[in-house]
Design a protein around this motif. Structure first.
Motif, PDB file in Angstrom:
ATOM      1  N   VAL A   1       0.859  -1.242   0.134  1.00  0.00           N
ATOM      2  CA  VAL A   1       0.084   0.032   0.009  1.00  0.00           C
ATOM      3  C   VAL A   1       0.947   1.237   0.053  1.00  0.00           C
ATOM      4  O   VAL A   1       1.808   1.387   0.796  1.00  0.00           O
ATOM      5  CB  VAL A   1      -0.914  -0.130   1.269  1.00  0.00           C
ATOM      6  CG1 VAL A   1      -1.783   1.374   1.144  1.00  0.00           C
ATOM      7  CG2 VAL A   1      -1.907  -1.221   1.200  1.00  0.00           C
TER       8      VAL A   1
ATOM      9  N   HIS B   1      -0.293   8.051  -2.402  1.00  0.00           N
ATOM     10  CA  HIS B   1      -0.184   9.007  -3.459  1.00  0.00           C
ATOM     11  C   HIS B   1      -0.771  10.425  -2.796  1.00  0.00           C
ATOM     12  O   HIS B   1      -1.880  10.260  -2.282  1.00  0.00           O
ATOM     13  CB  HIS B   1      -0.987   8.409  -4.412  1.00  0.00           C
ATOM     14  CG  HIS B   1      -0.885   9.214  -5.846  1.00  0.00           C
ATOM     15  ND1 HIS B   1      -1.363  10.385  -5.939  1.00  0.00           N
ATOM     16  CD2 HIS B   1       0.121   9.016  -6.954  1.00  0.00           C
ATOM     17  CE1 HIS B   1      -0.966  10.848  -7.386  1.00  0.00           C
ATOM     18  NE2 HIS B   1      -0.057  10.115  -7.821  1.00  0.00           N
TER      19      HIS B   1
ATOM     20  N   GLN C   1      -4.344  10.734  -4.840  1.00  0.00           N
ATOM     21  CA  GLN C   1      -5.203   9.507  -5.268  1.00  0.00           C
ATOM     22  C   GLN C   1      -5.288   8.723  -3.736  1.00  0.00           C
ATOM     23  O   GLN C   1      -5.988   7.676  -3.827  1.00  0.00           O
ATOM     24  CB  GLN C   1      -4.676   8.555  -6.128  1.00  0.00           C
ATOM     25  CG  GLN C   1      -4.682   9.031  -7.589  1.00  0.00           C
ATOM     26  CD  GLN C   1      -4.015   8.134  -8.662  1.00  0.00           C
ATOM     27  OE1 GLN C   1      -4.608   6.951  -8.512  1.00  0.00           O
ATOM     28  NE2 GLN C   1      -3.578   8.675  -9.622  1.00  0.00           N
TER      29      GLN C   1
ATOM     30  N   ASP D   1      -4.339   6.469  -0.722  1.00  0.00           N
ATOM     31  CA  ASP D   1      -3.768   4.965  -0.626  1.00  0.00           C
ATOM     32  C   ASP D   1      -4.111   4.142  -1.814  1.00  0.00           C
ATOM     33  O   ASP D   1      -5.319   4.237  -2.194  1.00  0.00           O
ATOM     34  CB  ASP D   1      -4.160   4.308   0.856  1.00  0.00           C
ATOM     35  CG  ASP D   1      -3.678   5.058   2.125  1.00  0.00           C
ATOM     36  OD1 ASP D   1      -2.734   5.770   1.821  1.00  0.00           O
ATOM     37  OD2 ASP D   1      -4.033   4.565   3.134  1.00  0.00           O
ATOM     38  N   LEU D   2      -2.989   3.629  -2.501  1.00  0.00           N
ATOM     39  CA  LEU D   2      -3.322   2.842  -3.494  1.00  0.00           C
ATOM     40  C   LEU D   2      -2.383   1.481  -3.069  1.00  0.00           C
ATOM     41  O   LEU D   2      -1.459   1.423  -2.476  1.00  0.00           O
ATOM     42  CB  LEU D   2      -2.553   3.335  -4.730  1.00  0.00           C
ATOM     43  CG  LEU D   2      -2.881   4.592  -5.222  1.00  0.00           C
ATOM     44  CD1 LEU D   2      -2.053   5.154  -6.456  1.00  0.00           C
ATOM     45  CD2 LEU D   2      -4.359   4.371  -5.727  1.00  0.00           C
ATOM     46  N   GLU D   3      -3.253   0.313  -3.516  1.00  0.00           N
ATOM     47  CA  GLU D   3      -2.448  -1.084  -3.333  1.00  0.00           C
ATOM     48  C   GLU D   3      -1.813  -1.344  -4.684  1.00  0.00           C
ATOM     49  O   GLU D   3      -2.446  -1.171  -5.723  1.00  0.00           O
ATOM     50  CB  GLU D   3      -3.495  -2.169  -2.977  1.00  0.00           C
ATOM     51  CG  GLU D   3      -2.768  -3.451  -2.765  1.00  0.00           C
ATOM     52  CD  GLU D   3      -3.741  -4.579  -2.228  1.00  0.00           C
ATOM     53  OE1 GLU D   3      -3.319  -5.686  -2.529  1.00  0.00           O
ATOM     54  OE2 GLU D   3      -5.095  -4.126  -1.729  1.00  0.00           O
ATOM     55  N   LEU D   4      -0.614  -1.642  -4.679  1.00  0.00           N
ATOM     56  CA  LEU D   4       0.271  -2.006  -6.025  1.00  0.00           C
ATOM     57  C   LEU D   4       0.946  -3.372  -5.823  1.00  0.00           C
ATOM     58  O   LEU D   4       1.155  -3.764  -4.650  1.00  0.00           O
ATOM     59  CB  LEU D   4       1.181  -1.002  -6.148  1.00  0.00           C
ATOM     60  CG  LEU D   4       0.931   0.419  -6.209  1.00  0.00           C
ATOM     61  CD1 LEU D   4       2.159   1.332  -6.403  1.00  0.00           C
ATOM     62  CD2 LEU D   4      -0.169   0.685  -7.306  1.00  0.00           C
TER      63      LEU D   4
ATOM     64  N   PRO E   1      -2.485   1.814 -11.538  1.00  0.00           N
ATOM     65  CA  PRO E   1      -3.957   2.688 -11.661  1.00  0.00           C
ATOM     66  C   PRO E   1      -3.322   3.824 -12.494  1.00  0.00           C
ATOM     67  O   PRO E   1      -2.552   3.711 -13.079  1.00  0.00           O
ATOM     68  CB  PRO E   1      -3.950   3.052  -9.942  1.00  0.00           C
ATOM     69  CG  PRO E   1      -2.791   2.835  -9.318  1.00  0.00           C
ATOM     70  CD  PRO E   1      -1.888   1.926 -10.347  1.00  0.00           C
TER      71      PRO E   1
END
Length: 112
Positions: free
Chosen positions: A25, A28, A31, A33-36, A52
């Motif tokens: 996680v 950004h 954006q 929190d993003l899970e990559l 994303p």
């Protein structure tokens, strides 16, 4: 992040990339929190395969084992993949420890 990062990148593609299968996680600025899904990792950066809506120059804050929080910048995007460069190079000994934790297959780990 209107202007993005001011990146001066030399060709670091020759850096050894290690295959991993790691979900992280990241934070950004716009954006949240993003899970990559990280597919490979080097002392200079990492590649994801489920990008994303990221653009070149975007900055994320990622937490990795051993080194903790570290900034990374999007260097390139292609289809659903994206490559990131860390704000600083990860030390050799720390990289070995990270790979021990993230790479479950000992045959794919760096030889010491």
């Amino acid at each position: 992040m209107s202007a993005g990062a001011n990146l001066s990148v030399t060709d670091l593609r020759r850096a050894t990339r290690h295959p991993v299968n790691y979900r992280a996680v990241v934070e950004h600025l716009t954006q949240g929190d993003l899970e990559l899904h990280i597919r490979n990792l080097s002392a200079h950066g990492f590649m994801i395969d489920d990008a994303p809506a990221l653009q070149r120059g975007d900055r994320v804050m990622i937490r990795l084992p051993v080194v903790g929080r570290i900034e990374a910048y999007v260097i390139w995007t292609a289809d659903t993949r994206a490559g990131f460069q860390f704000e600083r190079i990860i030390r050799f000994d720390a990289m070995d420890e990270i790979l021990d934790r993230l790479q479950p297959n000992p045959r794919l780990r760096r030889h010491r």
